[in-house]
Design an enzyme around this catalytic site. Structure first.
Site, PDB file in Angstrom:
ATOM      1  CG  ASP A 193      -0.372   0.077   2.519  1.00 47.32           C
ATOM      2  OD1 ASP A 193       0.855  -0.135   2.619  1.00 47.32           O
ATOM      3  OD2 ASP A 193      -1.092   0.350   3.501  1.00 47.32           O
ATOM      4  CB  SER A 194       4.597   1.675  -0.074  1.00 49.37           C
ATOM      5  OG  SER A 194       4.812   0.506  -0.850  1.00 49.37           O
TER       6      SER A 194
ATOM      7  CG  ASP B  99       0.192  -3.960   2.003  1.00 47.34           C
ATOM      8  OD1 ASP B  99      -0.231  -4.625   2.965  1.00 47.34           O
ATOM      9  OD2 ASP B  99       1.062  -3.071   2.108  1.00 47.34           O
TER      10      ASP B  99
ATOM     11  CE  LYS C 210       2.720  -5.747   3.919  1.00 45.52           C
ATOM     12  NZ  LYS C 210       2.159  -4.663   4.750  1.00 45.52           N
TER      13      LYS C 210
ATOM     14  CD  GLU D 169       0.193  -1.501   8.069  1.00 44.50           C
ATOM     15  OE1 GLU D 169      -0.132  -0.751   9.005  1.00 44.50           O
ATOM     16  OE2 GLU D 169       0.724  -1.089   7.018  1.00 44.50           O
TER      17      GLU D 169
ATOM     18  CD  GLU E  24       7.780  -0.592   7.890  1.00 46.14           C
ATOM     19  OE1 GLU E  24       6.809  -1.234   7.446  1.00 46.14           O
ATOM     20  OE2 GLU E  24       8.064   0.562   7.503  1.00 46.14           O
TER      21      GLU E  24
HETATM   22  O1  KIV Z   1       3.458  -1.073   1.724  1.00 51.34           O
HETATM   23  C1  KIV Z   1       4.600  -1.548   1.698  1.00 51.34           C
HETATM   24  O2  KIV Z   1       5.393  -1.308   0.782  1.00 51.34           O
HETATM   25  C2  KIV Z   1       4.989  -2.400   2.809  1.00 51.34           C
HETATM   26  C3  KIV Z   1       6.416  -2.837   2.884  1.00 51.34           C
HETATM   27  C4  KIV Z   1       7.276  -1.703   3.245  1.00 51.34           C
HETATM   28  C5  KIV Z   1       6.596  -3.973   3.802  1.00 51.34           C
HETATM   29  O3  KIV Z   1       4.181  -2.720   3.630  1.00 51.34           O
END
Ligand code: KIV
Length: 284
Positions: A47-48, A86, A116, A118, A185
């Site tokens: 989600d980055s 994500d 993924k 969090e 992280e």
């Molecule tokens: O969103 C992302 O890129 C991440 C990674 C930094 C693990 O969660």
């Protein structure tokens, strides 16, 4: 040896063999193809994407539809790496049913192998429900960007015995709930090492030291493609692509303005008789 797509048992085997797992983010088919060719094990459509490719200030605004679009593109460009989606902020936190429906979209529409999410203890039931629904799930502990405002900002987590213990307990809870991988992280390297030692599932570090079972970085950070944004201390720039791209685009601009591009190699010919007919009919 013939290359085969990476699956969950292959990742577990790597941990057992003490072979490091490589993970990078990607957000489109072109980059996914390059990462896949380079042999990366896992491609995370993080989600980055919110800040890295969509221009938002942080990860919170990115939507399910945006993430699905990017995940589908990455899946199209990938043959061997495992693609993970994500889950964006508020796509899984409000209730388990929402979490299953949204996670399912990453698999059904996005072509991802898993998702993924969090969070620690509070997310254990959600992880259990996702796995029960047949959705391979990865946890994310330590610095969790979606809740950065609740954990004191983008800073190292687990620096006291109490905080380190809580991250370890969370990791064990996520593992018991069925998570097949855990991203850790920004935690002290010794804490990460202990967690990797105590967990059976692979621990993928980012800012968590070399003893983790694998590493992940944001692609644009490690290739120096970010412009003006803050780069965390744990990022190593393996290439300075940003500067190289700017220089290449400047050369292109200079060549266009000078009339040296396109050159003779870049044009298409018309046969002479066709040219004569074209110019003789008085219309050209
Ligand atoms: O969103 C992302 O890129 C991440 C990674 C930094 C693990 O969660």
């Amino acid at each position: 040896m013939e290359r085969t797509p990476i699956d969950i048992p292959a990742l577990q085997q790597k941990k057992a063999n003490r072979e490091k797992i490589t993970m990078l983010t990607a957000y489109d088919a072109a980059w996914a193809r390059l990462l896949d060719e380079a042999g990366v094990d896992v491609i995370l459509v993080g989600d980055s994407a919110a800040n890295v490719v969509l221009g938002y200030r942080d990860t919170l605004p990115v939507t399910m539809d945006e993430m699905i679009l990017l995940t589908r593109a990455v899946s199209r460009g990938t043959r061997y790496a495992m693609v993970l989606g994500d889950m964006p902020f508020l796509s899984y936190q409000s209730d388990v049913r929402d979490a299953i429906v949204n996670a399912g979209r990453f698999l059904k529409e996005g072509g991802a192998v898993g998702v993924k999410i969090e969070g620690g203890a509070a997310m254990a039931e959600t992880v259990r429900a996702l796995v029960r629904a047949g959705i391979p799930t990865v946890g994310h502990l330590g610095l969790t960007p979606q809740t950065a405002s609740l954990i004191g900002g983008y800073r190292c987590q687990g620096r006291t015995a109490h905080a380190a213990r809580r991250i370890l307990d969370d990791a064990l809870l996520l593992q018991d709930a069925g998570a097949f991988l855990i991203v850790l992280e920004c935690v002290p390297d010794r804490v990460a090492e202990e967690i990797a030692r105590r967990c059976k599932v692979p621990i993928i570090g980012i800012g968590a030291g070399a003893a983790c079972d694998g590493q992940v970085l944001v692609l644009h950070d490690m290739l120096g493609m970010g412009r003006g944004g803050h780069s965390p201390r744990f990022v190593h720039r393996f290439e300075n692509l940003g500067d190289r791209v700017v220089a290449a685009v400047q050369r292109y601009g200079a060549d266009v303005r000078a009339g040296t591009f396109p050159g003779p190699d870049h044009v298409f010919a018309i046969p002479d008789d066709e040219w004569d007919a074209f110019t003789k009919d008085g219309k050209a």
